[in-house]
Write an enzyme that holds these catalytic residues in place. Structure first.
Site, PDB file in Angstrom:
ATOM      1  N   PRO A  12       0.786  -1.226   0.000  1.00 23.58           N
ATOM      2  CA  PRO A  12       0.000   0.000   0.000  1.00 23.58           C
ATOM      3  C   PRO A  12       0.822   1.283   0.000  1.00 23.58           C
ATOM      4  O   PRO A  12       1.866   1.362   0.640  1.00 23.58           O
ATOM      5  CB  PRO A  12      -0.829  -0.101   1.290  1.00 23.58           C
ATOM      6  CG  PRO A  12      -0.135  -1.112   2.123  1.00 23.58           C
ATOM      7  CD  PRO A  12       0.505  -2.073   1.161  1.00 23.58           C
ATOM      8  N   ASN A  13       0.310   2.247  -0.725  1.00 21.53           N
ATOM      9  CA  ASN A  13       0.855   3.612  -0.826  1.00 21.53           C
ATOM     10  C   ASN A  13       2.107   3.714  -1.685  1.00 21.53           C
ATOM     11  O   ASN A  13       2.563   4.822  -1.957  1.00 21.53           O
ATOM     12  CB  ASN A  13       1.115   4.218   0.572  1.00 21.53           C
ATOM     13  CG  ASN A  13      -0.146   4.319   1.387  1.00 21.53           C
ATOM     14  OD1 ASN A  13      -1.122   4.908   0.918  1.00 21.53           O
ATOM     15  ND2 ASN A  13      -0.174   3.713   2.562  1.00 21.53           N
ATOM     16  N   ARG A  20       5.148  11.077  -2.364  1.00 19.36           N
ATOM     17  CA  ARG A  20       4.952  10.672  -0.966  1.00 19.36           C
ATOM     18  C   ARG A  20       6.244  10.864  -0.178  1.00 19.36           C
ATOM     19  O   ARG A  20       7.241  10.179  -0.444  1.00 19.36           O
ATOM     20  CB  ARG A  20       4.573   9.195  -0.940  1.00 19.36           C
ATOM     21  CG  ARG A  20       4.470   8.623   0.449  1.00 19.36           C
ATOM     22  CD  ARG A  20       4.373   7.104   0.399  1.00 19.36           C
ATOM     23  NE  ARG A  20       4.228   6.573   1.736  1.00 19.36           N
ATOM     24  CZ  ARG A  20       4.432   5.308   2.072  1.00 19.36           C
ATOM     25  NH1 ARG A  20       4.789   4.439   1.152  1.00 19.36           N
ATOM     26  NH2 ARG A  20       4.283   4.925   3.315  1.00 19.36           N
ATOM     27  N   TYR A  54      11.351   8.578   1.009  1.00 21.84           N
ATOM     28  CA  TYR A  54      11.246   7.530  -0.002  1.00 21.84           C
ATOM     29  C   TYR A  54      11.867   7.890  -1.353  1.00 21.84           C
ATOM     30  O   TYR A  54      11.873   7.060  -2.260  1.00 21.84           O
ATOM     31  CB  TYR A  54       9.769   7.150  -0.202  1.00 21.84           C
ATOM     32  CG  TYR A  54       9.147   6.585   1.058  1.00 21.84           C
ATOM     33  CD1 TYR A  54       9.607   5.373   1.583  1.00 21.84           C
ATOM     34  CD2 TYR A  54       8.137   7.253   1.733  1.00 21.84           C
ATOM     35  CE1 TYR A  54       9.058   4.855   2.745  1.00 21.84           C
ATOM     36  CE2 TYR A  54       7.574   6.729   2.895  1.00 21.84           C
ATOM     37  CZ  TYR A  54       8.043   5.535   3.397  1.00 21.84           C
ATOM     38  OH  TYR A  54       7.505   5.015   4.543  1.00 21.84           O
ATOM     39  N   ASN A 104       8.076  -5.723  -1.331  1.00 22.81           N
ATOM     40  CA  ASN A 104       8.067  -4.603  -0.400  1.00 22.81           C
ATOM     41  C   ASN A 104       6.633  -4.524   0.102  1.00 22.81           C
ATOM     42  O   ASN A 104       5.769  -3.941  -0.548  1.00 22.81           O
ATOM     43  CB  ASN A 104       8.466  -3.291  -1.089  1.00 22.81           C
ATOM     44  CG  ASN A 104       8.476  -2.134  -0.096  1.00 22.81           C
ATOM     45  OD1 ASN A 104       8.005  -2.285   1.036  1.00 22.81           O
ATOM     46  ND2 ASN A 104       8.997  -0.984  -0.502  1.00 22.81           N
ATOM     47  N   ALA A 136       3.354  -0.974   4.572  1.00 22.55           N
ATOM     48  CA  ALA A 136       2.843  -1.005   5.956  1.00 22.55           C
ATOM     49  C   ALA A 136       2.456  -2.418   6.404  1.00 22.55           C
ATOM     50  O   ALA A 136       2.516  -2.736   7.604  1.00 22.55           O
ATOM     51  CB  ALA A 136       1.653  -0.061   6.085  1.00 22.55           C
ATOM     52  N   GLU A 178      12.956  -9.684   0.840  1.00 24.99           N
ATOM     53  CA  GLU A 178      12.175  -8.542   1.331  1.00 24.99           C
ATOM     54  C   GLU A 178      12.955  -7.257   1.076  1.00 24.99           C
ATOM     55  O   GLU A 178      14.163  -7.207   1.311  1.00 24.99           O
ATOM     56  CB  GLU A 178      11.944  -8.738   2.839  1.00 24.99           C
ATOM     57  CG  GLU A 178      11.182  -7.616   3.508  1.00 24.99           C
ATOM     58  CD  GLU A 178      11.014  -7.863   5.020  1.00 24.99           C
ATOM     59  OE1 GLU A 178      11.306  -8.997   5.502  1.00 24.99           O
ATOM     60  OE2 GLU A 178      10.620  -6.902   5.717  1.00 24.99           O
ATOM     61  N   HIS A 218      12.895  -2.813   1.376  1.00 26.54           N
ATOM     62  CA  HIS A 218      12.289  -1.546   1.809  1.00 26.54           C
ATOM     63  C   HIS A 218      13.159  -0.411   1.304  1.00 26.54           C
ATOM     64  O   HIS A 218      14.392  -0.506   1.345  1.00 26.54           O
ATOM     65  CB  HIS A 218      12.214  -1.456   3.340  1.00 26.54           C
ATOM     66  CG  HIS A 218      11.411  -2.555   3.932  1.00 26.54           C
ATOM     67  ND1 HIS A 218      10.038  -2.542   3.937  1.00 26.54           N
ATOM     68  CD2 HIS A 218      11.795  -3.729   4.486  1.00 26.54           C
ATOM     69  CE1 HIS A 218       9.608  -3.672   4.486  1.00 26.54           C
ATOM     70  NE2 HIS A 218      10.656  -4.412   4.823  1.00 26.54           N
ATOM     71  N   ARG A 268      13.936   4.031  11.977  1.00 23.80           N
ATOM     72  CA  ARG A 268      12.701   4.821  12.034  1.00 23.80           C
ATOM     73  C   ARG A 268      11.919   4.499  13.316  1.00 23.80           C
ATOM     74  O   ARG A 268      12.471   4.000  14.268  1.00 23.80           O
ATOM     75  CB  ARG A 268      11.892   4.571  10.757  1.00 23.80           C
ATOM     76  CG  ARG A 268      12.669   4.986   9.505  1.00 23.80           C
ATOM     77  CD  ARG A 268      11.864   4.816   8.241  1.00 23.80           C
ATOM     78  NE  ARG A 268      10.690   5.686   8.248  1.00 23.80           N
ATOM     79  CZ  ARG A 268       9.665   5.567   7.401  1.00 23.80           C
ATOM     80  NH1 ARG A 268       9.678   4.602   6.488  1.00 23.80           N
ATOM     81  NH2 ARG A 268       8.643   6.392   7.476  1.00 23.80           N
TER      82      ARG A 268
END
Ligand code: DQA
Length: 153
Positions: free
Chosen positions: A13-14, A21, A26, A77, A80, A101, A103, A110
């Site tokens: 998502p997003n 964003r 990012y 990825n 969330a 995986e 990111h 973070r």
């Protein structure tokens, strides 16, 4: 000639809003920019590519289920859902394919709620903090995993 193994790259998502964003977190590249860079690298590595994004957990789970018969490995990825989704973990575990995986941001630098990933439990490895370049690292890693599986390396 043998068919190139297909790597499924899934984005959660997003990630469709990349570019606008939180660019300080990012980066300024869009998801289409990342898709194009991945297509080029996959080609150079002799891999087929299926690159997708969804804002829905169920759609991602469905795609992971379908990958069992359609892909050789998954780069994901989960965005969330990384931090919340046992459903995505279960689907990845059941599909039996190697998983890397990725990111964009360094999730460990973070907020504390981003430090835990359900997916990492079963991933071959995790790449984070290198922005869009991380997707290319993930493809390189997947190429190596698949070569090893075939007993070539
Ligand atoms: C992300 C990190 C997640 O914590 C966040 O929810 C995202 C993107 C990353 O690529 O850095 O949406 O997965």
């Amino acid at each position: 000639m043998r068919k190139s193994p297909t790597v499924l790259i899934l984005n959660g998502p997003n990630l469709n809003t990349l570019g606008t964003r939180e660019p300080e977190v990012y980066g300024r590249e869009t998801l289409d920019d990342i898709r194009a860079a991945c297509a080029e690298r996959a080609d150079a590595l002799g891999l087929g590519l299926d690159f997708r994004q969804s804002n829905g957990e169920g759609e991602l789970v469905g795609w992971i289920q379908d990958a069992r018969n359609a892909a050789a490995g998954i780069v994901i990825n989960p965005a969330a859902y990384t931090h919340t989704s046992v459903a995505i973990l279960d689907a990845l575990q059941a599909c039996g394919l190697p998983v890397v995986e990725v990111h964009l941001s360094n999730i460990h630098g973070r907020e504390p709620f981003r430090h835990h990933s359900y997916v990492s439990r079963m991933a071959h490895g995790v790449i984070c903090g290198f922005g869009s370049q991380g997707y290319l690292f993930a493809l390189e890693a997947m190429a190596r995993i698949l070569e090893r599986q075939e007993g070539k390396a």
